[in-house]
Design a protein around this motif. Structure first.
Motif, PDB file in Angstrom:
ATOM      1  N   THR A  23      12.960   0.479   2.462  1.00 29.25           N
ATOM      2  CA  THR A  23      12.241  -0.621   3.100  1.00 29.25           C
ATOM      3  C   THR A  23      10.776  -0.284   3.358  1.00 29.25           C
ATOM      4  N   SER A  24      10.443   1.001   3.338  1.00 30.11           N
ATOM      5  CA  SER A  24       9.044   1.389   3.546  1.00 30.11           C
ATOM      6  C   SER A  24       8.747   2.688   2.808  1.00 30.11           C
ATOM      7  N   ILE A  25       7.488   2.846   2.441  1.00 27.28           N
ATOM      8  CA  ILE A  25       7.011   4.053   1.778  1.00 27.28           C
ATOM      9  C   ILE A  25       5.957   4.655   2.691  1.00 27.28           C
ATOM     10  N   GLY A  26       6.189   5.869   3.133  1.00 27.47           N
ATOM     11  CA  GLY A  26       5.345   6.494   4.144  1.00 27.47           C
ATOM     12  C   GLY A  26       3.981   6.946   3.664  1.00 27.47           C
ATOM     13  N   ASN A  27       3.166   7.348   4.630  1.00 27.45           N
ATOM     14  CA  ASN A  27       1.831   7.867   4.345  1.00 27.45           C
ATOM     15  C   ASN A  27       1.918   9.098   3.441  1.00 27.45           C
ATOM     16  N   SER A  53      13.003  -5.063  -1.449  1.00 26.60           N
ATOM     17  CA  SER A  53      13.416  -4.564  -0.131  1.00 26.60           C
ATOM     18  C   SER A  53      12.268  -3.915   0.642  1.00 26.60           C
ATOM     19  N   VAL A  54      11.229  -3.491  -0.067  1.00 29.88           N
ATOM     20  CA  VAL A  54      10.103  -2.797   0.573  1.00 29.88           C
ATOM     21  C   VAL A  54       9.161  -3.809   1.219  1.00 29.88           C
ATOM     22  N   THR A  55       8.809  -3.534   2.490  1.00 30.03           N
ATOM     23  CA  THR A  55       7.884  -4.411   3.209  1.00 30.03           C
ATOM     24  C   THR A  55       6.557  -3.728   3.527  1.00 30.03           C
ATOM     25  N   SER A  56       6.522  -2.385   3.473  1.00 35.39           N
ATOM     26  CA  SER A  56       5.261  -1.709   3.783  1.00 35.39           C
ATOM     27  C   SER A  56       5.066  -0.458   2.930  1.00 35.39           C
ATOM     28  N   ILE A  57       3.798  -0.234   2.604  1.00 38.70           N
ATOM     29  CA  ILE A  57       3.384   0.949   1.847  1.00 38.70           C
ATOM     30  C   ILE A  57       2.324   1.636   2.693  1.00 38.70           C
ATOM     31  N   GLY A  58       2.541   2.904   2.990  1.00 39.49           N
ATOM     32  CA  GLY A  58       1.669   3.626   3.909  1.00 39.49           C
ATOM     33  C   GLY A  58       0.316   4.022   3.348  1.00 39.49           C
ATOM     34  N   ASN A  59      -0.507   4.535   4.239  1.00 38.39           N
ATOM     35  CA  ASN A  59      -1.829   5.025   3.877  1.00 38.39           C
ATOM     36  C   ASN A  59      -1.721   6.118   2.808  1.00 38.39           C
ATOM     37  N   ARG A  60      -2.516   5.961   1.767  1.00 38.12           N
ATOM     38  CA  ARG A  60      -2.628   6.948   0.696  1.00 38.12           C
ATOM     39  C   ARG A  60      -1.276   7.303   0.058  1.00 38.12           C
ATOM     40  N   ALA A  61      -0.339   6.381   0.091  1.00 37.30           N
ATOM     41  CA  ALA A  61       1.015   6.619  -0.417  1.00 37.30           C
ATOM     42  C   ALA A  61       1.033   7.071  -1.877  1.00 37.30           C
ATOM     43  N   ILE A  93       1.478  -1.077 -11.802  1.00 36.52           N
ATOM     44  CA  ILE A  93       2.103  -1.164 -10.489  1.00 36.52           C
ATOM     45  C   ILE A  93       2.583  -2.591 -10.293  1.00 36.52           C
ATOM     46  N   THR A  94       3.860  -2.754  -9.942  1.00 37.65           N
ATOM     47  CA  THR A  94       4.404  -4.070  -9.628  1.00 37.65           C
ATOM     48  C   THR A  94       4.764  -4.075  -8.151  1.00 37.65           C
ATOM     49  N   ILE A  95       4.101  -4.958  -7.410  1.00 38.45           N
ATOM     50  CA  ILE A  95       4.320  -5.054  -5.967  1.00 38.45           C
ATOM     51  C   ILE A  95       4.832  -6.456  -5.660  1.00 38.45           C
ATOM     52  N   PRO A  96       6.027  -6.579  -5.067  1.00 41.24           N
ATOM     53  CA  PRO A  96       6.578  -7.915  -4.773  1.00 41.24           C
ATOM     54  C   PRO A  96       5.925  -8.532  -3.530  1.00 41.24           C
ATOM     55  N   SER A  97       6.135  -9.804  -3.355  1.00 44.75           N
ATOM     56  CA  SER A  97       5.567 -10.512  -2.205  1.00 44.75           C
ATOM     57  C   SER A  97       6.198 -10.069  -0.885  1.00 44.75           C
ATOM     58  N   SER A  98       7.311  -9.357  -0.939  1.00 46.36           N
ATOM     59  CA  SER A  98       7.943  -8.852   0.286  1.00 46.36           C
ATOM     60  C   SER A  98       7.078  -7.807   0.982  1.00 46.36           C
ATOM     61  N   VAL A  99       6.176  -7.188   0.237  1.00 48.79           N
ATOM     62  CA  VAL A  99       5.283  -6.179   0.824  1.00 48.79           C
ATOM     63  C   VAL A  99       4.185  -6.909   1.591  1.00 48.79           C
ATOM     64  N   THR A 100       4.215  -6.767   2.911  1.00 45.57           N
ATOM     65  CA  THR A 100       3.253  -7.460   3.762  1.00 45.57           C
ATOM     66  C   THR A 100       2.209  -6.518   4.357  1.00 45.57           C
ATOM     67  N   SER A 101       2.386  -5.223   4.118  1.00 46.62           N
ATOM     68  CA  SER A 101       1.441  -4.249   4.653  1.00 46.62           C
ATOM     69  C   SER A 101       1.206  -3.141   3.625  1.00 46.62           C
ATOM     70  N   ILE A 102      -0.067  -2.959   3.251  1.00 49.27           N
ATOM     71  CA  ILE A 102      -0.447  -1.870   2.353  1.00 49.27           C
ATOM     72  C   ILE A 102      -1.531  -1.071   3.068  1.00 49.27           C
ATOM     73  N   GLY A 103      -1.258   0.196   3.295  1.00 50.53           N
ATOM     74  CA  GLY A 103      -2.171   1.044   4.044  1.00 50.53           C
ATOM     75  C   GLY A 103      -3.459   1.367   3.303  1.00 50.53           C
ATOM     76  N   ALA A 104      -4.386   1.916   4.041  1.00 50.49           N
ATOM     77  CA  ALA A 104      -5.699   2.286   3.506  1.00 50.49           C
ATOM     78  C   ALA A 104      -5.555   3.262   2.346  1.00 50.49           C
ATOM     79  N   ASP A 105      -6.283   2.991   1.284  1.00 47.72           N
ATOM     80  CA  ASP A 105      -6.349   3.885   0.118  1.00 47.72           C
ATOM     81  C   ASP A 105      -4.986   4.169  -0.508  1.00 47.72           C
ATOM     82  N   ALA A 106      -4.039   3.246  -0.379  1.00 53.52           N
ATOM     83  CA  ALA A 106      -2.684   3.457  -0.898  1.00 53.52           C
ATOM     84  C   ALA A 106      -2.676   3.781  -2.385  1.00 53.52           C
ATOM     85  N   PHE A 107      -3.598   3.196  -3.132  1.00 54.33           N
ATOM     86  CA  PHE A 107      -3.658   3.414  -4.569  1.00 54.33           C
ATOM     87  C   PHE A 107      -5.025   3.957  -5.007  1.00 54.33           C
TER      88      PHE A 107
END
Length: 119
Positions: free
Chosen positions: A62-66, A83-91, A101-115
């Motif tokens: 459900t989430s990918i950490g920093n 199922s993923v709703t958040s991607i952490g900073n610099r993940a 990279i395929t990111i679904p609309s379920s992801v509502t939070s993408i951290g700083a510099d994630a990519f």
């Protein structure tokens, strides 16, 4: 000098013989260089693991950490499941060969510099 070179060679050979050790619940296939993640990868879970070429993120995540996959330069593409709703900073920062990279609309939070620094 010869003893030092022999030691260095032996150390390099033994280091390259160790396969990636997955975290609890995750699996690693050395033959296909595929990591399957079945639980939320936390802070630096697989940082700097250049041997990971294929990443499968299961629907249990459900989430990918920093910094979770920071510096995984072997990765070329990622599909994030619904199922993923958040991607952490610099993940995925410094995944320098990441081109898809395929990111679904379920992801509502993408951290700083994630990519950051991904091609």
């Amino acid at each position: 000098m010869r003893k030092i070179l022999t030691f260095l060679f032996a150390a390099l050979m033994s280091a390259s013989m160790f396969a990636l050790t997955p975290l609890s619940g995750d699996t690693w296939d050395e033959g296909t260089k595929t990591l399957t993640v079945n639980s939320n990868p936390g802070f630096q879970a697989y940082a700097n693991k250049a041997e990971i070429e294929n990443l499968v993120i299961s629907d249990a995540v459900t989430s990918i950490g920093n910094y979770a996959f920071y510096g995984c330069s072997g990765l070329t593409s990622i599909t994030i499941p619904n199922s993923v709703t958040s991607i952490g900073n610099r993940a995925f920062m410094d995944c320098s060969n990441l081109t898809s990279i395929t990111i679904p609309s379920s992801v509502t939070s993408i951290g700083a510099d994630a990519f950051y620094n991904c091609i």
